[in-house]
Design an enzyme around this catalytic site. Structure first.
Site, PDB file in Angstrom:
ATOM      1  N   SER A 162      -9.707   1.601   2.661  1.00 27.16           N
ATOM      2  CA  SER A 162      -8.874   2.396   1.798  1.00 27.16           C
ATOM      3  C   SER A 162      -7.776   1.600   1.087  1.00 27.16           C
ATOM      4  O   SER A 162      -7.156   2.110   0.162  1.00 27.16           O
ATOM      5  CB  SER A 162      -8.215   3.513   2.615  1.00 27.16           C
ATOM      6  N   SER A 219      -9.749  -0.799   6.869  1.00 25.37           N
ATOM      7  CA  SER A 219      -9.204  -0.620   5.523  1.00 25.37           C
ATOM      8  C   SER A 219      -8.452  -1.816   4.951  1.00 25.37           C
ATOM      9  O   SER A 219      -8.121  -1.811   3.770  1.00 25.37           O
ATOM     10  CB  SER A 219      -8.300   0.603   5.475  1.00 25.37           C
ATOM     11  N   LYS A 232       0.853  -1.200   0.000  1.00 22.76           N
ATOM     12  CA  LYS A 232       0.000   0.000   0.000  1.00 22.76           C
ATOM     13  C   LYS A 232       0.887   1.247   0.000  1.00 22.76           C
ATOM     14  O   LYS A 232       1.922   1.276   0.697  1.00 22.76           O
ATOM     15  CB  LYS A 232      -0.899  -0.026   1.234  1.00 22.76           C
TER      16      LYS A 232
HETATM   17  N1  GLN Z   1     -13.143   4.142   6.099  1.00 16.32           N
HETATM   18  C1  GLN Z   1     -12.332   4.462   7.214  1.00 16.32           C
HETATM   19  C2  GLN Z   1     -11.981   5.918   7.174  1.00 16.32           C
HETATM   20  O1  GLN Z   1     -12.219   6.500   6.152  1.00 16.32           O
HETATM   21  C3  GLN Z   1     -11.175   3.540   7.144  1.00 16.32           C
HETATM   22  C4  GLN Z   1      -9.872   4.065   7.423  1.00 16.32           C
HETATM   23  C5  GLN Z   1      -8.819   3.045   7.468  1.00 16.32           C
HETATM   24  O2  GLN Z   1      -9.019   1.938   7.986  1.00 16.32           O
HETATM   25  N2  GLN Z   1      -7.645   3.429   7.016  1.00 16.32           N
HETATM   26  O3  GLN Z   1     -11.531   6.486   8.105  1.00 16.32           O
END
Ligand code: GLN
Length: 482
Positions: free
Chosen positions: A152, A176, A77
């Site tokens: 994400s 995420s 990532k």
């Molecule tokens: N959807 C969550 C956010 O937008 C997930 C974030 C994550 O796990 N990096 O904060």
């Protein structure tokens, strides 16, 4: 013929060890897939020149020094630092920023001989649930390219699902890793907070973030975790020694699947906004677990319903503070303005996309003097109650299950205009980050939408440092050797 569809780390290792093919042949097979598929999927922001890493891995095999991860292609990532490579967090702010060191997890995997194949697309600074917030365009779901891969870490999940890498790393602050894994039909693991070093991970919410693997099977997640975990002097929040884990283990050493007691937080999984097909699939999953010899009981986690609202106070607070470092002076983008304040305004205005800006505004507000106690502090009090709910639950159950996501993969653009509906995509994944406990998402079937089969995931929760339970039940549920 190399069959990437059914490849696992152990199989790959045995093939390489037996000399059935070389590290170069295997890596080339993944690279070919990327060339063929990534034009449409856009899982990768960059594919690396891997010649040196491949030669090094092959040498490890030739000299009898190979580990299980030697030669394994891993996609990373784009918020995890690999020395000498760009790391952009999918933001204009860091578009041309080159990492000056490697994160601890990366170093450990590199020492084991892994081959980093490229960096994957993500929501900007890991804020989002669909990978549509990337400054470099969205990733598409390999099962249906009109749909999102989740986020994400959507690029990482799509990369594994399309056989562009055998393993990918993501980061999980509220789901995420697990949410995109569920949407892409692969396994996603979020481990106990502090079990994997965050050194070299671009911080989103420092009290919630964990790096985690996306893999084809549960055993692979277990293997990758075994290489990445451990105390790190460079991350003071890593778990100091084995004593804590041992203490947790001795509390529940009777656990021997089959025969676990599994808790279902009924009021949470039957809450509003849960897709009917997801519910049906979840009931079928429960039946499967019963057939495997587990006992299912309904439980209450009274405060867990406050996880999402508490998260959207504490996370923006932590994010706004973490993102303050991007001021045009230290890292990445610099846009000159009038005087110093002008530099800040121009740089931050040009560098951050809409979602980081929204969270910076919210976060600055909840941390501001006069509001801190009412908001950020309050969210920490709620956090304690949520953690306590889980602690109480472990007195009677070994594992808790929920669907990983409230809906199947949704359409690109479906939720972009409505941030709150996007936030709801994490309703089942947020609680474990808040409580710091480990969870794994495992594929549990599909639903039909417009003639396409879309994957769903089930999520298993365990107590702190009890990843071992997750691996056992996850493998058993998936039909892998336990
Ligand atoms: N959807 C969550 C956010 O937008 C997930 C974030 C994550 O796990 N990096 O904060």
């Amino acid at each position: 013929m190399i069959d990437l569809k059914t490849m696992t780390i152990t199989k790959l290792h045995n093939h390489l060890k037996a000399g059935d093919f070389s590290v170069k042949q295997i890596v080339d097979a993944y690279l070919k897939n990327i060339t063929e598929k990534d034009g449409e999927i856009h899982a990768f922001l960059e594919v690396f020149d891997v010649a040196e890493q491949v030669a090094r891995a092959q040498k490890m095999f030739d000299e009898g020094k190979a580990t299980l991860l030697t030669g394994v292609p891993i996609a990373v990532k784009d918020n995890i630092l690999i020395e000498g490579h760009t790391v952009s967090a999918a933001s204009k702010m860091l578009e041309n920023y080159v990492a000056t060191y490697s994160g601890t997890a990366i170093k450990k995997l590199a020492d084991a001989g892994a081959v980093f194949i490229g960096r994957t697309n993500m929501d900007e600074f890991a804020m989002g649930s669909s990978t549509e917030n990337s400054a470099f365009g969205p990733t598409k779901n390999p099962y249906d390219t009109s749909r999102v891969p989740g986020g994400s870490s959507g690029g990482s999940a799509a990369a594994v699902a399309m056989d562009g890498a055998l393993v990918a790393l993501g980061s999980d602050t509220a789901g995420s890793v697990r949410q995109p894994a569920a949407f892409c039909g692969v396994v996603g693991l979020k481990t106990t907070y502090g079990s994997i070093s965050r050194h070299g991970l671009i911080a989103l919410g420092s009290s919630l973030d964990q790096i985690g693997p996306v893999t084809k099977c549960v055993e692979d997640a277990e293997i990758v975790f075994s290489f990445m975990k451990g105390h790190d002097p460079l991350d003071s929040t890593t778990i100091p020694d084995a004593a804590y884990a041992d203490k947790q283990n001795s509390k529940m050493c009777q656990v021997r699947p089959p025969g676990l007691t599994i808790g279902v937080p009924r009021s949470l999984v039957e809450g509003q906004g849960i897709d009917t097909d997801v519910r049906k699939n979840f009931e079928e999953t429960i039946e499967r677990l019963k057939k495997l010899g587990h006992k299912i009981v309904d439980i209450e986690l009274p405060h867990v319903k406050y996880s999402l609202p508490a998260y959207y106070i504490m996370l923006p607070g932590e994010a706004s503070s973490n993102l303050a470092r991007f001021d045009g002076m230290k890292y990445g983008l610099y846009v000159g303005g009038e005087k110093l304040l002008g530099d800040y305004l121009e740089t931050r205005g040009a560098g951050f996309g809409p979602e980081p800006r929204r969270r910076i505004l919210l976060g600055t507000y909840v941390l501001s003097s006069g509001y801190y106690d009412a908001f950020y502090n309050k969210s920490q009090e709620v956090r304690r109650l949520i953690a306590k709910d889980f602690e109480d639950a472990w007195q009677t159950v070994d594992v808790i299950i929920t669907p990983t996501t409230p809906t199947p993969p949704f359409k690109l653009g479906e939720k972009t205009q409505d941030p709150v509906s996007m936030y709801l995509a994490d309703v089942f994944t947020v609680p474990s980050n808040i409580a710091g406990i480990p969870t794994i998402s495992v594929p549990c079937g599909t639903v039909e939408r417009e003639g396409k089969s879309l994957p769903l995931g089930v999520q298993f929760f365990a107590s702190h440092c009890r990843e071992d339970i997750l691996f056992k039940i996850g493998k058993q549920f998936s039909g892998e050797a336990v």
